[in-house]
Design a protein around this motif. Structure first.
Motif, PDB file in Angstrom:
ATOM      1  N   GLY A 109      38.789  41.069  23.073  1.00  0.00           N
ATOM      2  CA  GLY A 109      37.653  40.557  23.839  1.00  0.00           C
ATOM      3  C   GLY A 109      38.066  39.533  24.881  1.00  0.00           C
ATOM      4  O   GLY A 109      39.008  38.767  24.698  1.00  0.00           O
ATOM      5  N   ARG A 110      37.335  39.534  26.002  1.00  0.00           N
ATOM      6  CA  ARG A 110      37.555  38.580  27.095  1.00  0.00           C
ATOM      7  C   ARG A 110      36.237  37.895  27.420  1.00  0.00           C
ATOM      8  O   ARG A 110      35.181  38.528  27.377  1.00  0.00           O
ATOM      9  CB  ARG A 110      38.090  39.295  28.329  1.00  0.00           C
ATOM     10  CG  ARG A 110      39.424  39.946  28.088  1.00  0.00           C
ATOM     11  CD  ARG A 110      39.866  40.734  29.297  1.00  0.00           C
ATOM     12  NE  ARG A 110      40.903  41.670  28.929  1.00  0.00           N
ATOM     13  CZ  ARG A 110      41.982  41.901  29.642  1.00  0.00           C
ATOM     14  NH1 ARG A 110      42.182  41.268  30.766  1.00  0.00           N
ATOM     15  NH2 ARG A 110      42.871  42.780  29.236  1.00  0.00           N
ATOM     16  N   TYR A 111      36.333  36.612  27.752  1.00  0.00           N
ATOM     17  CA  TYR A 111      35.142  35.827  28.059  1.00  0.00           C
ATOM     18  C   TYR A 111      35.400  35.079  29.370  1.00  0.00           C
ATOM     19  O   TYR A 111      36.150  34.103  29.400  1.00  0.00           O
ATOM     20  CB  TYR A 111      34.859  34.852  26.915  1.00  0.00           C
ATOM     21  CG  TYR A 111      33.534  34.149  27.031  1.00  0.00           C
ATOM     22  CD1 TYR A 111      32.374  34.758  26.566  1.00  0.00           C
ATOM     23  CD2 TYR A 111      33.435  32.899  27.602  1.00  0.00           C
ATOM     24  CE1 TYR A 111      31.151  34.126  26.655  1.00  0.00           C
ATOM     25  CE2 TYR A 111      32.218  32.249  27.697  1.00  0.00           C
ATOM     26  CZ  TYR A 111      31.070  32.862  27.228  1.00  0.00           C
ATOM     27  OH  TYR A 111      29.868  32.229  27.317  1.00  0.00           O
ATOM     28  N   PRO A 112      34.791  35.533  30.480  1.00  0.00           N
ATOM     29  CA  PRO A 112      35.033  34.884  31.773  1.00  0.00           C
ATOM     30  C   PRO A 112      34.123  33.683  32.004  1.00  0.00           C
ATOM     31  O   PRO A 112      32.972  33.673  31.589  1.00  0.00           O
ATOM     32  CB  PRO A 112      34.716  35.996  32.774  1.00  0.00           C
ATOM     33  CG  PRO A 112      33.692  36.825  32.087  1.00  0.00           C
ATOM     34  CD  PRO A 112      34.001  36.750  30.605  1.00  0.00           C
ATOM     35  N   VAL A 113      34.672  32.684  32.679  1.00  0.00           N
ATOM     36  CA  VAL A 113      33.933  31.478  33.045  1.00  0.00           C
ATOM     37  C   VAL A 113      34.225  31.196  34.518  1.00  0.00           C
ATOM     38  O   VAL A 113      35.388  31.162  34.925  1.00  0.00           O
ATOM     39  CB  VAL A 113      34.407  30.267  32.199  1.00  0.00           C
ATOM     40  CG1 VAL A 113      33.739  29.003  32.662  1.00  0.00           C
ATOM     41  CG2 VAL A 113      34.159  30.513  30.721  1.00  0.00           C
ATOM     42  N   GLN A 114      33.169  31.011  35.322  1.00  0.00           N
ATOM     43  CA  GLN A 114      33.390  30.660  36.722  1.00  0.00           C
ATOM     44  C   GLN A 114      34.062  29.289  36.774  1.00  0.00           C
ATOM     45  O   GLN A 114      33.623  28.347  36.117  1.00  0.00           O
ATOM     46  CB  GLN A 114      32.080  30.632  37.494  1.00  0.00           C
ATOM     47  CG  GLN A 114      31.497  32.011  37.680  1.00  0.00           C
ATOM     48  CD  GLN A 114      30.173  31.967  38.394  1.00  0.00           C
ATOM     49  OE1 GLN A 114      29.406  31.023  38.240  1.00  0.00           O
ATOM     50  NE2 GLN A 114      29.896  32.999  39.175  1.00  0.00           N
ATOM     51  N   PHE A 115      35.139  29.188  37.557  1.00  0.00           N
ATOM     52  CA  PHE A 115      35.930  27.971  37.559  1.00  0.00           C
ATOM     53  C   PHE A 115      35.557  27.094  38.750  1.00  0.00           C
ATOM     54  O   PHE A 115      36.075  27.261  39.859  1.00  0.00           O
ATOM     55  CB  PHE A 115      37.420  28.297  37.591  1.00  0.00           C
ATOM     56  CG  PHE A 115      38.278  27.140  37.202  1.00  0.00           C
ATOM     57  CD1 PHE A 115      38.526  26.869  35.869  1.00  0.00           C
ATOM     58  CD2 PHE A 115      38.805  26.292  38.162  1.00  0.00           C
ATOM     59  CE1 PHE A 115      39.293  25.792  35.499  1.00  0.00           C
ATOM     60  CE2 PHE A 115      39.576  25.208  37.802  1.00  0.00           C
ATOM     61  CZ  PHE A 115      39.823  24.954  36.470  1.00  0.00           C
ATOM     62  N   ALA A 116      34.639  26.166  38.520  1.00  0.00           N
ATOM     63  CA  ALA A 116      34.217  25.209  39.545  1.00  0.00           C
ATOM     64  C   ALA A 116      34.097  23.838  38.906  1.00  0.00           C
ATOM     65  O   ALA A 116      33.210  23.595  38.086  1.00  0.00           O
ATOM     66  CB  ALA A 116      32.873  25.624  40.141  1.00  0.00           C
TER      67      ALA A 116
END
Length: 154
Positions: A109-116
């Motif tokens: 599984g992968r969990y993306p997070v916007q990096f700001a």
């Protein structure tokens, strides 16, 4: 006497075989129960706009930080803390307060997070560290991954 010696050698061989089988079983069981959590930057072809809150202008985000479980087992209570190279915690605008720890991240599984980063002093910074924590069938783990922004995609 020769029969006695043969019996002792046979028993020793049986003991070594049983011990080898047990060790192989334990290693296989540990492998099956292992979650291998890591993180990497994923470069987005199109920019996304992320609100920094507090009336600030939205920023364009070109990267997602992806938390990835490379192991076969589920990772439970997956925690993520982003730090700069000096160890200061970086607050990400795209992450809600209660988003981490994740309850469960299955194997693969992968969990993306916007990096700001909320703090503008981090805009343009390329190097960070991700401190990951999780629990799997082998106990609690902690791993620090050095990160560098660059045009990459896994």
């Amino acid at each position: 006497m020769a029969t006695w010696l043969g019996l002792v050698v046979a028993m020793a061989a049986l003991l070594v075989s049983a011990l080898t089988a047990y060790v192989a079983y334990r290693h296989r069981r540990e492998d099956v129960q292992t979650a291998r959590v890591t993180a990497y930057f994923h470069w987005n072809v199109a920019f996304a706009k992320v609100s920094l809150g507090d009336g600030q202008e939205p920023v364009q985000v070109g990267y997602n930080l992806v938390v990835w479980n490379q192991g076969p087992a589920s990772a439970l209570r997956v925690g993520l803390v982003i730090m700069d190279t000096d160890g200061r915690v970086v607050d990400l605008a795209g992450v809600d307060e209660d988003e981490f720890p994740l309850d469960r991240l299955d194997g693969g599984g992968r969990y993306p997070v916007q990096f700001a980063a909320r703090d503008k002093r981090y805009h343009g910074v390329r190097r960070y560290q991700a401190k990951l924590t999780w629990t799997d069938g082998n106990g609690r783990h902690e791993h620090v991954v050095p990160l560098r922004k660059g045009q990459t995609s896994l």
